[in-house]
Design a protein around this motif. Sequence first.
Motif, PDB file in Angstrom:
ATOM      1  N   ALA A 225     -21.629 -24.101 -38.603  1.00  0.00           N
ATOM      2  CA  ALA A 225     -20.568 -23.154 -38.257  1.00  0.00           C
ATOM      3  C   ALA A 225     -19.207 -23.847 -38.216  1.00  0.00           C
ATOM      4  O   ALA A 225     -18.196 -23.297 -38.678  1.00  0.00           O
ATOM      5  N   ALA A 226     -19.182 -25.082 -37.666  1.00  0.00           N
ATOM      6  CA  ALA A 226     -17.914 -25.812 -37.613  1.00  0.00           C
ATOM      7  C   ALA A 226     -17.408 -26.137 -39.013  1.00  0.00           C
ATOM      8  O   ALA A 226     -16.209 -25.980 -39.313  1.00  0.00           O
ATOM      9  N   ARG A 227     -18.335 -26.600 -39.884  1.00  0.00           N
ATOM     10  CA  ARG A 227     -17.922 -26.893 -41.267  1.00  0.00           C
ATOM     11  C   ARG A 227     -17.451 -25.636 -41.987  1.00  0.00           C
ATOM     12  O   ARG A 227     -16.471 -25.672 -42.752  1.00  0.00           O
ATOM     13  N   ALA A 228     -18.143 -24.526 -41.770  1.00  0.00           N
ATOM     14  CA  ALA A 228     -17.730 -23.276 -42.400  1.00  0.00           C
ATOM     15  C   ALA A 228     -16.355 -22.835 -41.904  1.00  0.00           C
ATOM     16  O   ALA A 228     -15.520 -22.346 -42.677  1.00  0.00           O
ATOM     17  N   ALA A 229     -16.114 -23.016 -40.589  1.00  0.00           N
ATOM     18  CA  ALA A 229     -14.808 -22.648 -40.034  1.00  0.00           C
ATOM     19  C   ALA A 229     -13.697 -23.516 -40.623  1.00  0.00           C
ATOM     20  O   ALA A 229     -12.607 -23.021 -40.951  1.00  0.00           O
ATOM     21  N   GLU A 230     -13.979 -24.825 -40.777  1.00  0.00           N
ATOM     22  CA  GLU A 230     -12.974 -25.712 -41.388  1.00  0.00           C
ATOM     23  C   GLU A 230     -12.697 -25.308 -42.837  1.00  0.00           C
ATOM     24  O   GLU A 230     -11.536 -25.277 -43.271  1.00  0.00           O
ATOM     25  N   ALA A 231     -13.762 -25.001 -43.584  1.00  0.00           N
ATOM     26  CA  ALA A 231     -13.558 -24.596 -44.975  1.00  0.00           C
ATOM     27  C   ALA A 231     -12.773 -23.291 -45.049  1.00  0.00           C
ATOM     28  O   ALA A 231     -11.893 -23.123 -45.909  1.00  0.00           O
ATOM     29  N   ALA A 232     -13.087 -22.343 -44.140  1.00  0.00           N
ATOM     30  CA  ALA A 232     -12.355 -21.070 -44.138  1.00  0.00           C
ATOM     31  C   ALA A 232     -10.885 -21.282 -43.799  1.00  0.00           C
ATOM     32  O   ALA A 232      -9.990 -20.670 -44.411  1.00  0.00           O
ATOM     33  N   ALA A 233     -10.621 -22.175 -42.807  1.00  0.00           N
ATOM     34  CA  ALA A 233      -9.226 -22.449 -42.450  1.00  0.00           C
ATOM     35  C   ALA A 233      -8.479 -23.096 -43.619  1.00  0.00           C
ATOM     36  O   ALA A 233      -7.318 -22.751 -43.903  1.00  0.00           O
ATOM     37  N   LEU A 234      -9.147 -24.045 -44.312  1.00  0.00           N
ATOM     38  CA  LEU A 234      -8.515 -24.679 -45.466  1.00  0.00           C
ATOM     39  C   LEU A 234      -8.238 -23.668 -46.580  1.00  0.00           C
ATOM     40  O   LEU A 234      -7.162 -23.679 -47.205  1.00  0.00           O
ATOM     41  N   ALA A 235      -9.204 -22.778 -46.816  1.00  0.00           N
ATOM     42  CA  ALA A 235      -9.011 -21.761 -47.850  1.00  0.00           C
ATOM     43  C   ALA A 235      -7.863 -20.819 -47.495  1.00  0.00           C
ATOM     44  O   ALA A 235      -7.053 -20.443 -48.362  1.00  0.00           O
ATOM     45  N   ARG A 236      -7.789 -20.446 -46.196  1.00  0.00           N
ATOM     46  CA  ARG A 236      -6.659 -19.589 -45.789  1.00  0.00           C
ATOM     47  C   ARG A 236      -5.326 -20.300 -45.971  1.00  0.00           C
ATOM     48  O   ARG A 236      -4.331 -19.691 -46.409  1.00  0.00           O
ATOM     49  N   ALA A 237      -5.312 -21.604 -45.618  1.00  0.00           N
ATOM     50  CA  ALA A 237      -4.061 -22.347 -45.784  1.00  0.00           C
ATOM     51  C   ALA A 237      -3.667 -22.423 -47.260  1.00  0.00           C
ATOM     52  O   ALA A 237      -2.482 -22.232 -47.610  1.00  0.00           O
ATOM     53  N   GLU A 238      -4.644 -22.690 -48.131  1.00  0.00           N
ATOM     54  CA  GLU A 238      -4.331 -22.739 -49.562  1.00  0.00           C
ATOM     55  C   GLU A 238      -3.876 -21.382 -50.080  1.00  0.00           C
ATOM     56  O   GLU A 238      -2.943 -21.297 -50.898  1.00  0.00           O
ATOM     57  N   ALA A 239      -4.537 -20.329 -49.607  1.00  0.00           N
ATOM     58  CA  ALA A 239      -4.130 -18.993 -50.047  1.00  0.00           C
ATOM     59  C   ALA A 239      -2.715 -18.663 -49.580  1.00  0.00           C
ATOM     60  O   ALA A 239      -1.913 -18.082 -50.336  1.00  0.00           O
ATOM     61  N   ASP A 240      -2.414 -19.046 -48.334  1.00  0.00           N
ATOM     62  CA  ASP A 240      -1.050 -18.801 -47.836  1.00  0.00           C
ATOM     63  C   ASP A 240      -0.016 -19.586 -48.635  1.00  0.00           C
ATOM     64  O   ASP A 240       1.079 -19.074 -48.970  1.00  0.00           O
ATOM     65  N   ALA A 241      -0.353 -20.863 -48.952  1.00  0.00           N
ATOM     66  CA  ALA A 241       0.586 -21.669 -49.737  1.00  0.00           C
ATOM     67  C   ALA A 241       0.784 -21.078 -51.131  1.00  0.00           C
ATOM     68  O   ALA A 241       1.917 -21.021 -51.649  1.00  0.00           O
ATOM     69  N   ALA A 242      -0.318 -20.621 -51.745  1.00  0.00           N
ATOM     70  CA  ALA A 242      -0.204 -20.016 -53.070  1.00  0.00           C
ATOM     71  C   ALA A 242       0.620 -18.741 -53.029  1.00  0.00           C
ATOM     72  O   ALA A 242       1.452 -18.481 -53.929  1.00  0.00           O
ATOM     73  N   ALA A 243       0.387 -17.941 -51.969  1.00  0.00           N
ATOM     74  CA  ALA A 243       1.174 -16.707 -51.850  1.00  0.00           C
ATOM     75  C   ALA A 243       2.650 -17.015 -51.654  1.00  0.00           C
ATOM     76  O   ALA A 243       3.527 -16.342 -52.238  1.00  0.00           O
ATOM     77  N   ALA A 244       2.940 -18.039 -50.850  1.00  0.00           N
ATOM     78  CA  ALA A 244       4.343 -18.404 -50.636  1.00  0.00           C
ATOM     79  C   ALA A 244       4.984 -18.910 -51.934  1.00  0.00           C
ATOM     80  O   ALA A 244       6.134 -18.561 -52.253  1.00  0.00           O
ATOM     81  N   ALA A 245       4.224 -19.732 -52.666  1.00  0.00           N
ATOM     82  CA  ALA A 245       4.760 -20.228 -53.934  1.00  0.00           C
ATOM     83  C   ALA A 245       4.994 -19.089 -54.922  1.00  0.00           C
ATOM     84  O   ALA A 245       5.997 -19.068 -55.653  1.00  0.00           O
ATOM     85  N   GLU A 246       4.042 -18.146 -54.939  1.00  0.00           N
ATOM     86  CA  GLU A 246       4.226 -17.008 -55.846  1.00  0.00           C
ATOM     87  C   GLU A 246       5.446 -16.180 -55.475  1.00  0.00           C
ATOM     88  O   GLU A 246       6.221 -15.741 -56.349  1.00  0.00           O
TER      89      GLU A 246
END
Length: 331
Positions: free
Chosen positions: A188-209
């Motif tokens: 669960a901890a690893r999944a939460a870290e991966a989800a947080a990283l994916a959200r951060a990447e998605a936010d960065a991509a959205a900001a760049a777009e």
Amino acid sequence: MNNTSGAECLKWSWGIAVATGVVLWLVLWVLSSWSFLGSLVVGILFGAIVGAVLTALMCREQSASAQASATTGRTTATPAAAAVPPAATPSPERPVSADADPEPASEPKMDRPPPSDSVGNTTELETETPNPVVEEVAAAADAAEAEALRASENAAAAESEASIASQIESDRAFDATTEQTEEAKGEAARAAEAAALARAEADAAAAAEEEAVAQANAASDAAQTIAASPPPEHMEGTRPAGLDAPRNGTADDLKRIKGVGPKMEQLCNSLGFYHFDQIAAWTPDEVRWVDQNLKGFKGRVSRDAWVDQAQHLASGGETEFSRKVDDGSVY
């Protein structure tokens, strides 16, 4: 005859005891949700107690009455003359002097009769022989008590072993559950870290777009403003060198440049522009001239960055737009 009745009594007593123990065992096991071993031990103990009680109350009393009857029969067979004392033989008379005191007459001695029981039967002073029925009943009762004791000890040992086995199994299950819980927490901890990283990447991509869209809109607005305003004479630039015909008779597909459609391609060909390397070599002055002389499409060269795209295509590369044109999804 007495031995037969005693054995019959013993058989009936222990038969009733066995039946009672079996009934109690079935009731506890089937109706009361007892374990098989526990209900069996209780049934054996109860049957042994009932058998001992019935033997003590019924068979021993019957044996005692039989022994009393045998003793009475033996005493009644004794001759009646044995109970009557023999007559005393008179002693010879001695002459009695006149001066002597007369001696008191001695009482005749009589033999004491043998003792009798409460009903008047004379008992003989003899050693009673043991009754085999009583001994058999007592031995059976002792054996039943010993068997019940062994069964109780076995049941206690079985219950102890079952308790120990249950505790061991419970400890193993607890350890397995703990390990699984720890593994689940880690996952669960690893999944939460991966989800947080994916959200951060998605936010960065959205900001760049968003930033790219804003820059593109700003550039487009600026180009439209420049194109709409009449340039001064010194901003008309220099006309690039053109060709009378395409080299080797084959022109490049200028529609692979974003902003160049079929009509724009014909317009460029009419101005002598057939190849990517021609557009890639334009200077800023030449770009200004082309922007001002594309009738109906002024400012398109600067707005769509034709020179940059042409440089990629002339060197053998490709752009995202050129791949769409090659796939046939644009024209």
